[in-house]
Design a protein around this motif. Structure first.
Motif, short mmCIF file in Angstrom:
data_model
loop_
_atom_site.label_atom_id
_atom_site.label_comp_id
_atom_site.label_asym_id
_atom_site.label_seq_id
_atom_site.Cartn_x
_atom_site.Cartn_y
_atom_site.Cartn_z
N THR A 158 0.88 -1.19 0.01
CA THR A 158 0.03 0.05 -0.10
C THR A 158 0.77 1.32 -0.05
O THR A 158 0.44 2.30 -0.63
CB THR A 158 -0.92 -0.02 1.30
N GLU A 159 1.90 1.34 0.88
CA GLU A 159 2.89 2.29 0.63
C GLU A 159 4.09 2.06 0.11
O GLU A 159 4.62 0.75 0.13
CB GLU A 159 3.10 2.77 1.99
N PHE A 160 5.02 3.09 -0.34
CA PHE A 160 6.38 2.69 -1.03
C PHE A 160 7.10 3.97 -0.79
O PHE A 160 6.68 4.98 -0.72
CB PHE A 160 6.18 2.19 -2.23
N VAL A 161 8.42 3.72 -0.90
CA VAL A 161 9.34 4.56 -1.20
C VAL A 161 9.77 4.53 -2.75
O VAL A 161 10.40 3.40 -3.11
CB VAL A 161 10.84 4.51 -0.21
N PRO A 162 9.45 5.66 -3.36
CA PRO A 162 9.84 5.69 -4.79
C PRO A 162 11.19 5.06 -5.09
O PRO A 162 12.43 5.55 -4.19
CB PRO A 162 9.53 7.10 -5.24
N PRO A 163 11.45 4.43 -6.26
CA PRO A 163 12.90 4.16 -6.47
C PRO A 163 13.87 5.22 -6.54
O PRO A 163 13.33 6.33 -7.17
CB PRO A 163 12.92 3.29 -7.81
N GLN A 164 15.03 5.07 -5.77
CA GLN A 164 16.22 6.10 -6.17
C GLN A 164 17.27 5.63 -6.84
O GLN A 164 17.59 4.50 -6.63
CB GLN A 164 16.49 6.57 -4.59
N ILE A 165 17.70 6.47 -7.81
CA ILE A 165 18.97 6.12 -8.70
C ILE A 165 20.16 6.52 -7.86
O ILE A 165 20.27 7.66 -7.75
CB ILE A 165 18.55 6.52 -10.34
N ILE A 166 20.92 5.68 -7.60
CA ILE A 166 22.13 6.07 -6.96
C ILE A 166 23.40 5.74 -7.65
O ILE A 166 23.55 4.55 -8.11
CB ILE A 166 22.21 5.40 -5.72
N PRO A 167 24.47 6.74 -8.15
CA PRO A 167 25.34 6.29 -8.88
C PRO A 167 26.43 5.48 -8.20
O PRO A 167 26.55 5.77 -7.04
CB PRO A 167 25.90 7.57 -9.36
N CYS A 168 26.72 4.32 -8.89
CA CYS A 168 27.76 3.51 -8.07
C CYS A 168 28.20 2.30 -9.40
O CYS A 168 27.46 2.30 -10.38
CB CYS A 168 27.19 2.66 -7.03
N VAL A 169 29.04 1.53 -8.93
CA VAL A 169 29.42 0.37 -9.82
C VAL A 169 29.19 -0.67 -8.94
O VAL A 169 28.98 -0.69 -8.02
CB VAL A 169 31.07 0.48 -10.17
#
Length: 123
Positions: free
Chosen positions: A23-34
């Motif tokens: 029902t609830e969520f934390v939207p995807p976060q794009i994190i720069p990394c390898v």
């Protein structure tokens, strides 16, 4: 909480969270990394949301086309975590849980030819 993990891009990792009842969520976060930094990034992401590893009750892993290395690393992390903690793995939030996830490739990976022999001498 269900962790969403999308590591199809070799230069970034996308992480999000969804409640178990979806029902609830934390939207995807794009994190720069390898890929070598995925574990640290995941740990930092969970800490930023005041969650420990034990609060993760499932993992959704993207199996879309992308970097073969990034896909293998994200799947290896999910499979090991799922096995060690006994939590289900998913290809999507609507999918049934799986015991193991395998990346899906549209075409054969292009691996460069070996440039050294077994004793690491140039060939």
């Amino acid at each position: 909480m269900i962790l969403t993990l999308d590591g199809h891009d070799i230069t970034q990792l996308s992480l999000g969270l969804v409640n178990d009842d979806r029902t609830e969520f934390v939207p995807p976060q794009i994190i720069p990394c390898v890929p070598e930094g995925y574990l640290g990034i995941i740990d930092g992401f969970l800490q930023a949301h005041e969650l420990g590893l034990s609060r993760v009750t499932g993992i959704v892993v993207s199996s879309t086309d992308g970097s073969a290395t990034a896909l293998r690393v994200s799947h290896a992390i999910a499979n090991a975590w799922g096995f060690a903690r006994g939590i289900p793995l998913y290809r999507s939030l609507e999918a049934s849980p799986l015991a193991i996830l395998l990346p899906e490739y549209r075409e054969t990976a292009h691996v460069t030819a070996r440039k050294k022999d077994a004793l690491y001498r140039k060939t």
